[in-house]
Design an enzyme around this catalytic site. Structure first.
Site, mmCIF file in Angstrom:
data_model
loop_
_atom_site.group_PDB
_atom_site.id
_atom_site.type_symbol
_atom_site.label_atom_id
_atom_site.label_comp_id
_atom_site.label_asym_id
_atom_site.label_seq_id
_atom_site.Cartn_x
_atom_site.Cartn_y
_atom_site.Cartn_z
ATOM 1 N N GLU A 266 0.831 -1.203 0.000
ATOM 2 C CA GLU A 266 0.000 0.000 0.000
ATOM 3 C C GLU A 266 0.868 1.256 0.000
ATOM 4 O O GLU A 266 0.663 2.184 0.783
ATOM 5 C CB GLU A 266 -0.966 -0.032 1.187
ATOM 6 C CG GLU A 266 -1.847 -1.280 1.205
ATOM 7 C CD GLU A 266 -2.852 -1.321 2.350
ATOM 8 O OE1 GLU A 266 -2.801 -0.424 3.224
ATOM 9 O OE2 GLU A 266 -3.694 -2.233 2.366
ATOM 10 N N GLU B 251 -4.849 -9.404 -0.058
ATOM 11 C CA GLU B 251 -5.228 -9.517 1.357
ATOM 12 C C GLU B 251 -6.738 -9.416 1.490
ATOM 13 O O GLU B 251 -7.360 -8.502 0.927
ATOM 14 C CB GLU B 251 -4.594 -8.403 2.213
ATOM 15 C CG GLU B 251 -3.090 -8.485 2.358
ATOM 16 C CD GLU B 251 -2.519 -7.345 3.206
ATOM 17 O OE1 GLU B 251 -3.300 -6.694 3.941
ATOM 18 O OE2 GLU B 251 -1.299 -7.107 3.139
#
Length: 478
Positions: free
Chosen positions: A103, A250
């Protein structure tokens, strides 16, 4: 485990902020025992990569966030990283992907200007090592870079990242790679101010009057997970790119939380992850991309008790470090989804009409004379406590007993046949290679275990009192 003939798979993330982390050899043994076929590492741990050699497990290695700047600024650093962390282990260790950072755009925005450069340098180093066809390069991003993700059809990436996103998508397209998405319905629900029902986040069926619908496409979204993935596809399309598949790096649900985290429960985690596995392994994509499976990595293998933050942050694991399951999950041979079983099972469709599903369950356990004792409270197949799960068990029990006498797998269109064994943990479905005659009564004993009326009252799921108009949902920010 968790792979099938059409290629869809459910993998697992392995975080290492654990006080008593098993040895690398033990970790691989645990992965094999539960038949995981795909793992994602957050770094390129030397001992674990060596331990994975010869296992056949597909491995995604990670460039840590603190490494991105150096790799993005200097091609020689990227080449050294590939030589040390990839080339040194293949082909014995089956490394197939590199996740560059985690991220990056939202967690370390100062590195965003060199993120795609880092990916390019790593790819060029793979080309030089003749590994570029085996190992793909991408970078996981959160849903936070899509400010308005509902309705999915109008979703776009945050315009402040336009240049970086364009370069990223161009790289993925040119290298035949995939977009890595971290998708967390748990946060979408808990931060949604009660607008979305929790059943929507947990893949649970919604009543026909409370469906989640994109007002522009009229696509029905049976889960927040699907809506998140579709919002990503629409954002990619809005950037004038197509043909880039989305892989969810995820997704998960915490099983324990603090006093202010009431939705982090073992029941919700069990329901979410079991339904996630079923969802991924049905090989379909989201409504806008129905033919593209959503390969997904569950977050995560072990609880990371050393992670900072609230209680929930430390309790996402599906296994304890001794290899035992935190809660019943589709782990082990009884839950294999290889797609090559000779047995045929009858299960409920995840998107079936709620009322028809309830009627089918009542009929199977009543007039259909299925043995439904295993899905009563406290029995092996009661959890996850969902209409789809209970109906699947009942439908299959009826089908296994009655198909030789002409019994079908239809139940007013709410059932389907599958060669994937739906058994999980100690819940063994009739017809499973592990069931023998378990769950199946001899013909002389065929009779419902409880009356249809009492069955309906026991399993009737809670009805939300609030109808959520699709037009209103279009204003919601996930």
């Amino acid at each position: 485990m968790f792979s099938n003939v059409l290629g869809a798979f459910v993998g697992i993330n392995i975080g290492t902020d654990v006080s008593t982390l098993p040895s690398e050899t033990d970790i691989v043994a645990i992965l094999k025992a539960h038949q995981f076929t795909h793992v994602r590492l957050y770094d390129a741990n030397t001992r674990l990569l060596k331990a994975l050699a010869g296992s056949g497990i597909e491995v995604m290695v990670g460039v840590m966030n603190e490494e991105v700047l150096g790799i993005g600024e200097t091609p020689s650093v990227a080449a050294a990283w590939i030589n040390k962390n990839v080339a040194a282990y293949v082909p014995a260790t089956n490394i197939t992907a590199i996740a560059v950072g985690s991220e990056v755009l939202t967690s370390i925005p100062n590195a965003s200007s060199v993120l795609v450069s880092a990916m390019n340098y790593l790819h060029k180093a793979l080309v030089a090592a003749n590994l570029n066809f085996q190992v793909k390069v991408s970078t996981p991003q959160s849903m936070d870079i899509i400010p308005r993700s509902f309705p999915p059809s109008t979703a776009t990436f945050n315009s402040s990242w336009n240049s970086t996103i364009y370069q990223l998508l161009q790289f993925l397209k040119n290298t035949n790679s995939f977009y890595m998405l971290n998708a967390y319905p748990y946060y979408g629900y808990t931060r949604g101010n009660g607008i979305f029902p929790i059943d929507y986040a947990l893949f649970q069926p919604l009543p026909s009057v409370k469906q989640i619908v994109d007002p522009n496409t009229l696509f029905h979204y049976n889960s927040m997970f699907d809506a998140m993935v579709d919002a990503t596809y629409y954002s990619i399309e809005a950037s004038n790119f197509t043909g880039i598949p989305v892989v969810v790096t995820e997704a998960g649900w915490p099983w324990l939380g603090g006093a202010k985290e009431p939705d982090a429960t073992i029941e919700n985690a069990e329901t979410f992850n079991n339904n996630l596995i079923r969802r991924v392994l049905n090989n379909s994509g989201p409504p806008s991309q129905p033919t593209i499976p959503i390969n997904t990595y569950i977050y995560e293998l072990f609880n990371e008790d050393k992670r900072p933050g609230p209680t929930s942050e430390k309790n996402w694991g599906v296994l304890f470090t001794n290899g035992s399951a935190v809660y019943p999950l589709n782990l082990g041979t009884s839950g294999r989804a290889t797609g090559n079983s000779s047995a045929i099972f009858c299960v409920a469709k995840s998107d079936a009409d709620l009322d028809k599903l309830q009627d089918g369950l009542n009929w199977a356990c009543g007039q259909g004379q299925a043995n439904c004792s295993a899905i009563q409270s406290g029995q092996p197949c009661f959890l996850p406590d969902s209409l789809v799960n209970h109906a699947s068990y009942a439908y299959n029990n009826y089908y296994q007993k009655m198909r030789s006498a002409g019994g079908t797998c239809d139940f007013d269109g709410t059932a389907m046949q599958t060669d994937t064994d739906p058994s999980y943990g100690s819940c063994v479905f009739a017809g499973s290679s592990n069931s023998s005659t378990r769950g199946v009564l001899p013909p002389s004993s065929l009779s419902p275990d409880i009356s249809p009326g009492s069955w309906c009252s026991n399993l009737q799921i809670s009805r939300l009192q609030l109808i959520i108009p699709a037009a209103f949902l279009g204003l919601v920010l996930l």
